[in-house]
Design an enzyme around this catalytic site. Sequence first.
Site, PDB file in Angstrom:
ATOM      1  N   LYS A  11       0.821  -1.213   0.000  1.00 56.76           N
ATOM      2  CA  LYS A  11       0.000   0.000   0.000  1.00 56.76           C
ATOM      3  C   LYS A  11       0.857   1.267   0.000  1.00 56.76           C
ATOM      4  O   LYS A  11       2.068   1.214   0.242  1.00 56.76           O
ATOM      5  CB  LYS A  11      -0.938  -0.034   1.219  1.00 56.76           C
ATOM      6  CG  LYS A  11      -1.990  -1.148   1.157  1.00 56.76           C
ATOM      7  CD  LYS A  11      -2.986  -1.006   2.310  1.00 56.76           C
ATOM      8  CE  LYS A  11      -4.065  -2.058   2.273  1.00 56.76           C
ATOM      9  NZ  LYS A  11      -5.094  -1.845   3.335  1.00 56.76           N
ATOM     10  N   TYR A  51     -12.448  -2.323  -3.826  1.00 56.61           N
ATOM     11  CA  TYR A  51     -12.998  -2.460  -2.470  1.00 56.61           C
ATOM     12  C   TYR A  51     -14.527  -2.375  -2.446  1.00 56.61           C
ATOM     13  O   TYR A  51     -15.098  -2.032  -1.416  1.00 56.61           O
ATOM     14  CB  TYR A  51     -12.408  -1.375  -1.564  1.00 56.61           C
ATOM     15  CG  TYR A  51     -11.005  -1.705  -1.060  1.00 56.61           C
ATOM     16  CD1 TYR A  51     -10.779  -2.789  -0.220  1.00 56.61           C
ATOM     17  CD2 TYR A  51      -9.918  -0.917  -1.411  1.00 56.61           C
ATOM     18  CE1 TYR A  51      -9.511  -3.090   0.261  1.00 56.61           C
ATOM     19  CE2 TYR A  51      -8.629  -1.206  -0.934  1.00 56.61           C
ATOM     20  CZ  TYR A  51      -8.448  -2.296  -0.096  1.00 56.61           C
ATOM     21  OH  TYR A  51      -7.189  -2.591   0.390  1.00 56.61           O
ATOM     22  N   ASN A 114      -2.081   0.518   6.646  1.00 59.83           N
ATOM     23  CA  ASN A 114      -1.634  -0.743   7.240  1.00 59.83           C
ATOM     24  C   ASN A 114      -0.766  -1.592   6.298  1.00 59.83           C
ATOM     25  O   ASN A 114      -0.772  -2.819   6.365  1.00 59.83           O
ATOM     26  CB  ASN A 114      -2.809  -1.522   7.842  1.00 59.83           C
ATOM     27  CG  ASN A 114      -3.829  -1.933   6.808  1.00 59.83           C
ATOM     28  OD1 ASN A 114      -3.693  -1.615   5.639  1.00 59.83           O
ATOM     29  ND2 ASN A 114      -4.848  -2.651   7.243  1.00 59.83           N
ATOM     30  N   HIS A 117      -2.182  -5.351   1.544  1.00 58.53           N
ATOM     31  CA  HIS A 117      -3.464  -6.038   1.344  1.00 58.53           C
ATOM     32  C   HIS A 117      -3.153  -7.465   0.927  1.00 58.53           C
ATOM     33  O   HIS A 117      -2.182  -7.694   0.196  1.00 58.53           O
ATOM     34  CB  HIS A 117      -4.283  -5.371   0.229  1.00 58.53           C
ATOM     35  CG  HIS A 117      -5.436  -6.226  -0.225  1.00 58.53           C
ATOM     36  ND1 HIS A 117      -6.645  -6.224   0.416  1.00 58.53           N
ATOM     37  CD2 HIS A 117      -5.515  -7.173  -1.198  1.00 58.53           C
ATOM     38  CE1 HIS A 117      -7.436  -7.121  -0.164  1.00 58.53           C
ATOM     39  NE2 HIS A 117      -6.775  -7.709  -1.152  1.00 58.53           N
ATOM     40  N   GLU A 128      -9.651 -10.828  -7.353  1.00 59.93           N
ATOM     41  CA  GLU A 128      -8.664  -9.755  -7.199  1.00 59.93           C
ATOM     42  C   GLU A 128      -7.493  -9.915  -8.178  1.00 59.93           C
ATOM     43  O   GLU A 128      -6.998  -8.915  -8.715  1.00 59.93           O
ATOM     44  CB  GLU A 128      -8.175  -9.723  -5.752  1.00 59.93           C
ATOM     45  CG  GLU A 128      -9.289  -9.296  -4.800  1.00 59.93           C
ATOM     46  CD  GLU A 128      -8.878  -9.314  -3.333  1.00 59.93           C
ATOM     47  OE1 GLU A 128      -7.733  -9.676  -3.015  1.00 59.93           O
ATOM     48  OE2 GLU A 128      -9.722  -8.951  -2.500  1.00 59.93           O
TER      49      GLU A 128
HETATM   50  P1  IDP Z   1      -7.906  -6.713   5.520  1.00 64.79           P
HETATM   51  O1  IDP Z   1      -7.150  -5.704   4.680  1.00 64.79           O
HETATM   52  O2  IDP Z   1      -7.110  -7.133   6.739  1.00 64.79           O
HETATM   53  O3  IDP Z   1      -8.437  -7.863   4.710  1.00 64.79           O
HETATM   54  P2  IDP Z   1     -10.631  -5.658   5.523  1.00 64.79           P
HETATM   55  O4  IDP Z   1     -11.616  -5.893   6.612  1.00 64.79           O
HETATM   56  O5  IDP Z   1     -10.850  -6.362   4.213  1.00 64.79           O
HETATM   57  O6  IDP Z   1      -9.176  -5.954   6.114  1.00 64.79           O
HETATM   58  O7  IDP Z   1     -10.613  -4.090   5.260  1.00 64.79           O
HETATM   59  C1  IDP Z   1      -9.965  -3.552   4.136  1.00 64.79           C
HETATM   60  C2  IDP Z   1      -9.152  -2.372   4.564  1.00 64.79           C
HETATM   61  O8  IDP Z   1     -10.029  -1.356   5.027  1.00 64.79           O
HETATM   62  C3  IDP Z   1      -8.203  -2.638   5.737  1.00 64.79           C
HETATM   63  O9  IDP Z   1      -6.961  -3.169   5.341  1.00 64.79           O
HETATM   64  C4  IDP Z   1      -8.051  -1.262   6.333  1.00 64.79           C
HETATM   65  O10 IDP Z   1      -7.067  -0.500   5.655  1.00 64.79           O
HETATM   66  C5  IDP Z   1      -9.425  -0.649   6.104  1.00 64.79           C
HETATM   67  N1  IDP Z   1     -10.264  -0.787   7.306  1.00 64.79           N
HETATM   68  C6  IDP Z   1     -10.856  -1.894   7.764  1.00 64.79           C
HETATM   69  N2  IDP Z   1     -11.544  -1.665   8.892  1.00 64.79           N
HETATM   70  C7  IDP Z   1     -11.371  -0.366   9.153  1.00 64.79           C
HETATM   71  C8  IDP Z   1     -11.845   0.483  10.200  1.00 64.79           C
HETATM   72  O11 IDP Z   1     -12.580   0.083  11.112  1.00 64.79           O
HETATM   73  N3  IDP Z   1     -11.450   1.786  10.118  1.00 64.79           N
HETATM   74  C9  IDP Z   1     -10.647   2.264   9.110  1.00 64.79           C
HETATM   75  N4  IDP Z   1     -10.180   1.482   8.111  1.00 64.79           N
HETATM   76  C10 IDP Z   1     -10.534   0.186   8.133  1.00 64.79           C
END
Ligand code: IDP
Length: 141
Positions: A11, A51, A114, A117, A128
């Site tokens: 990312k 997304y 974070n 992905h 994807e």
């Molecule tokens: P993942 O990336 O660990 O699979 P997902 O639940 O698919 O997590 O969410 C996609 C992305 O959305 C996450 O990597 C994160 O960057 C963002 N995200 C998920 N939950 C939150 C939240 O509660 N607040 C802000 N961003 C979030």
Amino acid sequence: MAIERTLSIIKPDAVAKNVIGEIISRFEKAGLQVVASKMLHLSKEQAEGFYAEHKERPFFGDLVGFMTSGPVVVQVLEGEGAIAKNRELMGATNPQEAAAGTIRADFAQSIDANAVHGSDSAASAEREVAYFFSSDEICPR
Ligand code: IDP
């Protein structure tokens, strides 16, 4: 265990930190091979489409804003149990909850920024990978 393919995205925060190589090295050391790779600056439409499953979530706008804030590296990783192995290497979505030694524990700042992905299921991986790569862009060895 079956040989699988999964989609990885390094990312914008990790690209900006100049840790692309360190992250790829973790995949390789864990036995995953990079079989496709490209650097992209996602458009709003590309990030929203990728997304789409999160479009009703309150963080969707921030997520799209973040993913379009700078270049990313998208890759297809191949190997035994690649989908789960990549998720294990990544660590929990929230870096504060990510296990020590995972990519997110070591390189991520926040739940938004974070670092990586990774596809979370076989069905997601299929969608994807096809979202970013045509079959002639994937080069298995
Ligand atoms: P993942 O990336 O660990 O699979 P997902 O639940 O698919 O997590 O969410 C996609 C992305 O959305 C996450 O990597 C994160 O960057 C963002 N995200 C998920 N939950 C939150 C939240 O509660 N607040 C802000 N961003 C979030």
